[in-house]
Design a protein around this motif. Structure first.
Motif, short mmCIF file in Angstrom:
data_model
loop_
_atom_site.label_atom_id
_atom_site.label_comp_id
_atom_site.label_asym_id
_atom_site.label_seq_id
_atom_site.Cartn_x
_atom_site.Cartn_y
_atom_site.Cartn_z
N VAL A 61 0.80 -1.17 -0.09
CA VAL A 61 -0.07 -0.01 -0.12
C VAL A 61 1.03 1.30 -0.18
N VAL A 62 1.93 1.32 0.85
CA VAL A 62 2.87 2.37 0.93
C VAL A 62 3.58 2.54 -0.53
N LEU A 63 3.84 1.42 -1.03
CA LEU A 63 4.72 1.49 -2.54
C LEU A 63 3.82 1.99 -3.33
N GLY A 64 2.56 1.34 -3.47
CA GLY A 64 1.45 1.89 -4.35
C GLY A 64 1.08 3.56 -4.41
N GLY A 65 1.26 3.92 -3.31
CA GLY A 65 0.90 5.48 -2.86
C GLY A 65 2.20 6.33 -3.32
N MET A 66 3.30 5.80 -3.07
CA MET A 66 4.56 6.65 -3.56
C MET A 66 4.56 6.48 -5.05
N ILE A 67 4.43 5.39 -5.72
CA ILE A 67 4.52 5.18 -7.19
C ILE A 67 3.35 6.08 -7.79
N SER A 68 2.40 6.17 -7.36
CA SER A 68 1.00 6.93 -7.76
C SER A 68 1.32 8.15 -7.76
N GLY A 69 1.85 8.69 -6.62
CA GLY A 69 2.18 10.07 -6.47
C GLY A 69 3.24 10.62 -7.35
N LEU A 70 4.42 9.92 -7.42
CA LEU A 70 5.52 10.13 -8.57
C LEU A 70 4.90 10.27 -10.09
N ALA A 71 4.17 9.16 -10.17
CA ALA A 71 3.92 9.08 -11.47
C ALA A 71 2.74 10.31 -11.97
N SER A 72 2.23 10.85 -11.03
CA SER A 72 1.42 11.85 -11.46
C SER A 72 2.12 13.12 -11.86
N THR A 73 3.57 13.04 -11.36
CA THR A 73 4.48 14.29 -11.73
C THR A 73 4.86 13.83 -13.42
N GLY A 74 4.97 12.72 -13.56
CA GLY A 74 5.53 12.30 -14.80
C GLY A 74 4.28 12.61 -15.85
N MET A 75 3.15 12.31 -15.45
CA MET A 75 2.09 12.36 -16.19
C MET A 75 1.75 13.87 -16.60
N TYR A 76 1.97 14.89 -15.69
CA TYR A 76 1.51 15.91 -15.83
C TYR A 76 2.69 16.61 -16.79
N GLU A 77 4.03 16.29 -16.79
CA GLU A 77 4.84 16.75 -17.57
C GLU A 77 4.54 16.10 -19.19
N ALA A 78 3.98 14.99 -19.32
CA ALA A 78 3.84 14.31 -20.56
C ALA A 78 2.57 15.04 -21.29
N LEU A 79 1.62 15.40 -20.50
CA LEU A 79 0.44 16.03 -20.93
C LEU A 79 0.61 17.47 -21.21
N ARG A 80 1.59 18.05 -20.50
CA ARG A 80 1.92 19.40 -20.80
C ARG A 80 2.84 19.56 -22.32
N SER A 81 3.68 18.45 -22.25
CA SER A 81 4.55 18.32 -23.61
C SER A 81 3.37 18.30 -24.78
N PHE A 82 2.59 17.34 -24.74
CA PHE A 82 1.65 16.94 -25.41
C PHE A 82 0.73 18.25 -26.02
N ILE A 83 0.34 18.86 -24.89
CA ILE A 83 -0.62 20.21 -25.25
C ILE A 83 0.13 21.16 -26.00
N LYS A 84 1.40 21.39 -25.49
CA LYS A 84 2.21 22.40 -26.39
C LYS A 84 2.49 22.14 -27.51
N GLY A 85 2.77 20.63 -27.82
CA GLY A 85 2.80 20.35 -29.18
C GLY A 85 1.85 20.43 -29.90
N LYS A 86 0.57 20.23 -29.62
CA LYS A 86 -0.61 20.50 -30.36
C LYS A 86 -0.70 22.20 -30.81
N GLU A 87 -0.40 22.96 -29.51
CA GLU A 87 -0.48 24.34 -29.96
C GLU A 87 0.48 24.86 -30.99
N LYS A 88 1.51 24.09 -31.04
CA LYS A 88 2.46 24.58 -32.17
C LYS A 88 1.99 24.15 -33.68
N GLU A 89 1.45 23.05 -33.65
CA GLU A 89 0.83 22.58 -35.00
C GLU A 89 -0.12 23.57 -35.45
N GLU A 90 -0.92 24.16 -34.49
CA GLU A 90 -2.13 25.01 -34.91
C GLU A 90 -1.65 26.22 -35.34
#
Length: 90
Positions: A61-90
C-alpha cells in the motif's frame, strides 16, 4: 531496465488526485519551488493510499501510494508536452 512491473502498483484514484493537486501547486502557489513538487506528491500519494486501504495496510500500500504520487508528476509533464506540441501545430 524494464520497470513495467511497477504498473501493477499504480492506483488511478491516487494518481488523479495527485495530478490535480500538483497542477494547483505548480500554477497557483508560487512560494513552493518546482523541485519540491515530486516530494510533495510522493507524501500526499502515500497518505491517500494508506487512507483508502486502511483496513489492509501493508508495504505494498505504501509503495503503491509512492509510485502513484510520483507517476502523477511524470503524467503532468507528458500532458504538458503533448498540449504544447498540439498548440505549435495549430
Amino acid at each position: 531496465m524494464n520497470v513495467t512491473f511497477l504498473n501493477e502498483y499504480i492506483n488511478l484514484v491516487v494518481l488523479g488526485i495527485c495530478l490535480c493537486l500538483g497542477y494547483v501547486i505548480k500554477n497557483s502557489l508560487d512560494f513552493i519551488s518546482n523541485k519540491y513538487i515530486p516530494l510533495i506528491m510522493l507524501v500526499i500519494g502515500t497518505l491517500i493510499n494508506i487512507l483508502v486501504n486502511i483496513s489492509n495496510f501493508s508495504a505494498t500500500v505504501v509503495l503503491g501510494g509512492m509510485i502513484s504520487g510520483l507517476a502523477s508528476t511524470g503524467m503532468y509533464e507528458a500532458l504538458r508536452s503533448f498540449i504544447k506540441g498540439k498548440e505549435k501545430e495549430e
